[in-house]
Design a protein around this motif. Structure first.
Motif, PDB file in Angstrom:
ATOM      1  N   GLN A  47       0.834  -1.209   0.000  1.00  0.00           N
ATOM      2  CA  GLN A  47       0.000   0.000   0.000  1.00  0.00           C
ATOM      3  C   GLN A  47       0.867   1.257   0.000  1.00  0.00           C
ATOM      4  N   ASN A  48       1.941   1.233   0.786  1.00  0.00           N
ATOM      5  CA  ASN A  48       2.867   2.366   0.808  1.00  0.00           C
ATOM      6  C   ASN A  48       3.495   2.578  -0.566  1.00  0.00           C
ATOM      7  N   HIS A  49       3.867   1.488  -1.219  1.00  0.00           N
ATOM      8  CA  HIS A  49       4.503   1.589  -2.529  1.00  0.00           C
ATOM      9  C   HIS A  49       3.534   2.210  -3.550  1.00  0.00           C
ATOM     10  N   VAL A  50       2.291   1.790  -3.554  1.00  0.00           N
ATOM     11  CA  VAL A  50       1.287   2.348  -4.470  1.00  0.00           C
ATOM     12  C   VAL A  50       1.107   3.845  -4.190  1.00  0.00           C
ATOM     13  N   ALA A  51       1.011   4.205  -2.931  1.00  0.00           N
ATOM     14  CA  ALA A  51       0.854   5.623  -2.571  1.00  0.00           C
ATOM     15  C   ALA A  51       2.075   6.436  -2.995  1.00  0.00           C
ATOM     16  N   GLN A  52       3.265   5.882  -2.805  1.00  0.00           N
ATOM     17  CA  GLN A  52       4.497   6.590  -3.172  1.00  0.00           C
ATOM     18  C   GLN A  52       4.561   6.818  -4.689  1.00  0.00           C
ATOM     19  N   GLN A  53       4.134   5.829  -5.471  1.00  0.00           N
ATOM     20  CA  GLN A  53       4.122   5.992  -6.924  1.00  0.00           C
ATOM     21  C   GLN A  53       3.099   7.055  -7.338  1.00  0.00           C
ATOM     22  N   ALA A  54       1.982   7.116  -6.646  1.00  0.00           N
ATOM     23  CA  ALA A  54       0.978   8.147  -6.930  1.00  0.00           C
ATOM     24  C   ALA A  54       1.523   9.536  -6.581  1.00  0.00           C
ATOM     25  N   LEU A  55       2.257   9.635  -5.482  1.00  0.00           N
ATOM     26  CA  LEU A  55       2.884  10.911  -5.114  1.00  0.00           C
ATOM     27  C   LEU A  55       3.887  11.324  -6.185  1.00  0.00           C
ATOM     28  N   LEU A  56       4.703  10.388  -6.641  1.00  0.00           N
ATOM     29  CA  LEU A  56       5.677  10.701  -7.687  1.00  0.00           C
ATOM     30  C   LEU A  56       4.971  11.221  -8.943  1.00  0.00           C
ATOM     31  N   ALA A  57       3.900  10.577  -9.347  1.00  0.00           N
ATOM     32  CA  ALA A  57       3.138  11.030 -10.520  1.00  0.00           C
ATOM     33  C   ALA A  57       2.598  12.440 -10.300  1.00  0.00           C
ATOM     34  N   ALA A  58       2.097  12.716  -9.103  1.00  0.00           N
ATOM     35  CA  ALA A  58       1.558  14.051  -8.795  1.00  0.00           C
ATOM     36  C   ALA A  58       2.667  15.098  -8.808  1.00  0.00           C
ATOM     37  N   LEU A  59       3.834  14.767  -8.272  1.00  0.00           N
ATOM     38  CA  LEU A  59       4.967  15.697  -8.275  1.00  0.00           C
ATOM     39  C   LEU A  59       5.405  16.015  -9.702  1.00  0.00           C
ATOM     40  N   ARG A  60       5.411  15.015 -10.549  1.00  0.00           N
ATOM     41  CA  ARG A  60       5.826  15.214 -11.946  1.00  0.00           C
ATOM     42  C   ARG A  60       4.859  16.114 -12.706  1.00  0.00           C
ATOM     43  N   LYS A  61       3.613  16.187 -12.274  1.00  0.00           N
ATOM     44  CA  LYS A  61       2.612  17.017 -12.943  1.00  0.00           C
ATOM     45  C   LYS A  61       2.691  18.484 -12.529  1.00  0.00           C
ATOM     46  N   LEU A  62       3.351  18.773 -11.426  1.00  0.00           N
ATOM     47  CA  LEU A  62       3.440  20.163 -10.973  1.00  0.00           C
ATOM     48  C   LEU A  62       4.306  20.962 -11.948  1.00  0.00           C
ATOM     49  N   PRO A  63       3.811  22.069 -12.455  1.00  0.00           N
ATOM     50  CA  PRO A  63       4.598  22.845 -13.421  1.00  0.00           C
ATOM     51  C   PRO A  63       5.843  23.475 -12.814  1.00  0.00           C
ATOM     52  N   SER A  64       5.857  23.660 -11.503  1.00  0.00           N
ATOM     53  CA  SER A  64       6.994  24.320 -10.868  1.00  0.00           C
ATOM     54  C   SER A  64       8.088  23.354 -10.418  1.00  0.00           C
ATOM     55  N   THR A  65       7.883  22.048 -10.579  1.00  0.00           N
ATOM     56  CA  THR A  65       8.884  21.083 -10.134  1.00  0.00           C
ATOM     57  C   THR A  65      10.084  21.117 -11.061  1.00  0.00           C
ATOM     58  N   ALA A  66      11.239  21.444 -10.500  1.00  0.00           N
ATOM     59  CA  ALA A  66      12.473  21.502 -11.275  1.00  0.00           C
ATOM     60  C   ALA A  66      13.196  20.159 -11.272  1.00  0.00           C
ATOM     61  N   ALA A  67      13.120  19.434 -10.162  1.00  0.00           N
ATOM     62  CA  ALA A  67      13.826  18.157 -10.054  1.00  0.00           C
ATOM     63  C   ALA A  67      13.236  17.335  -8.907  1.00  0.00           C
ATOM     64  N   ILE A  68      13.277  16.017  -9.073  1.00  0.00           N
ATOM     65  CA  ILE A  68      12.809  15.074  -8.055  1.00  0.00           C
ATOM     66  C   ILE A  68      13.914  14.052  -7.838  1.00  0.00           C
ATOM     67  N   TYR A  69      14.311  13.872  -6.588  1.00  0.00           N
ATOM     68  CA  TYR A  69      15.365  12.919  -6.248  1.00  0.00           C
ATOM     69  C   TYR A  69      14.834  11.911  -5.236  1.00  0.00           C
ATOM     70  N   PHE A  83      10.938  11.633  -1.193  1.00  0.00           N
ATOM     71  CA  PHE A  83      11.438  12.379  -2.332  1.00  0.00           C
ATOM     72  C   PHE A  83      11.966  13.726  -1.853  1.00  0.00           C
ATOM     73  N   PHE A  84      13.111  14.128  -2.394  1.00  0.00           N
ATOM     74  CA  PHE A  84      13.631  15.474  -2.238  1.00  0.00           C
ATOM     75  C   PHE A  84      13.260  16.181  -3.533  1.00  0.00           C
ATOM     76  N   VAL A  85      12.433  17.207  -3.421  1.00  0.00           N
ATOM     77  CA  VAL A  85      11.852  17.853  -4.591  1.00  0.00           C
ATOM     78  C   VAL A  85      12.248  19.332  -4.606  1.00  0.00           C
ATOM     79  N   VAL A  86      12.776  19.779  -5.721  1.00  0.00           N
ATOM     80  CA  VAL A  86      13.174  21.181  -5.883  1.00  0.00           C
ATOM     81  C   VAL A  86      12.156  21.883  -6.763  1.00  0.00           C
ATOM     82  N   GLY A  87      11.644  23.001  -6.290  1.00  0.00           N
ATOM     83  CA  GLY A  87      10.801  23.851  -7.116  1.00  0.00           C
ATOM     84  C   GLY A  87       9.376  24.088  -6.682  1.00  0.00           C
ATOM     85  N   PRO A  88       8.664  23.093  -6.147  1.00  0.00           N
ATOM     86  CA  PRO A  88       7.247  23.352  -5.844  1.00  0.00           C
ATOM     87  C   PRO A  88       7.071  24.461  -4.804  1.00  0.00           C
ATOM     88  N   ALA A  89       6.008  25.216  -4.988  1.00  0.00           N
ATOM     89  CA  ALA A  89       5.642  26.244  -4.016  1.00  0.00           C
ATOM     90  C   ALA A  89       5.098  25.575  -2.755  1.00  0.00           C
TER      91      ALA A  89
END
Length: 129
Positions: A47-69, A83-89
């Motif tokens: 369940q955690n893995h499914v949620a984490q993949q959904a979070l990754l997909a949501a982060l990738r959709k943000l127009p302000s996301t510069a990078a996801i690590y 995830f360490f994410v650079v850019g989102p407000a």
């Protein structure tokens, strides 16, 4: 967090961003966030893995996301993929934390200190400075 050129670095709440991350961040906002264990309640790994993949997909959709690590959150007696994410407000990461039922996440602005941002039970609070 594992570094691209090898080694690791750690983000600590109320401490400045590690030197190793400053080039990645630049003048952007950043967040350290996970979807594991909603409401701080232990969940099955699948369940955690499914949620984490959904979070990754949501982060990738943000127009302000510069990078996801990919990263690992570590506490006294727990570890969880993050995830360490650079850019989102801040408002964007607040919304994601609430969507994925996270009680808190860590965030910052540029080279400022890492701050814990509480997100459940009341409006988000805690600002990077």
């Amino acid at each position: 967090m594992r570094l691209a050129k090898g080694g690791f670095t750690s983000i600590r709440v109320d401490a400045p961003v590690p030197d190793a991350l400053r080039a990645l961040i630049g003048s952007h906002s950043w967040a350290f966030i996970t979807a594991w264990h909603p409401f701080s309640q232990t969940q099955p790994r699948d369940q955690n893995h499914v949620a984490q993949q959904a979070l990754l997909a949501a982060l990738r959709k943000l127009p302000s996301t510069a990078a996801i690590y990919p990263a690992i959150g570590v506490g006294q007696d727990w570890r969880e993929p993050s995830f360490f994410v650079v850019g989102p407000a801040l408002a964007q990461t607040d919304a994601l934390a609430q969507q994925f039922h996270q009680n808190a996440y860590v965030h910052g602005l540029a080279e400022g200190h890492a701050r814990l941002r509480l997100t459940s039970g009341e409006p988000p609070r805690g600002q990077a400075g």
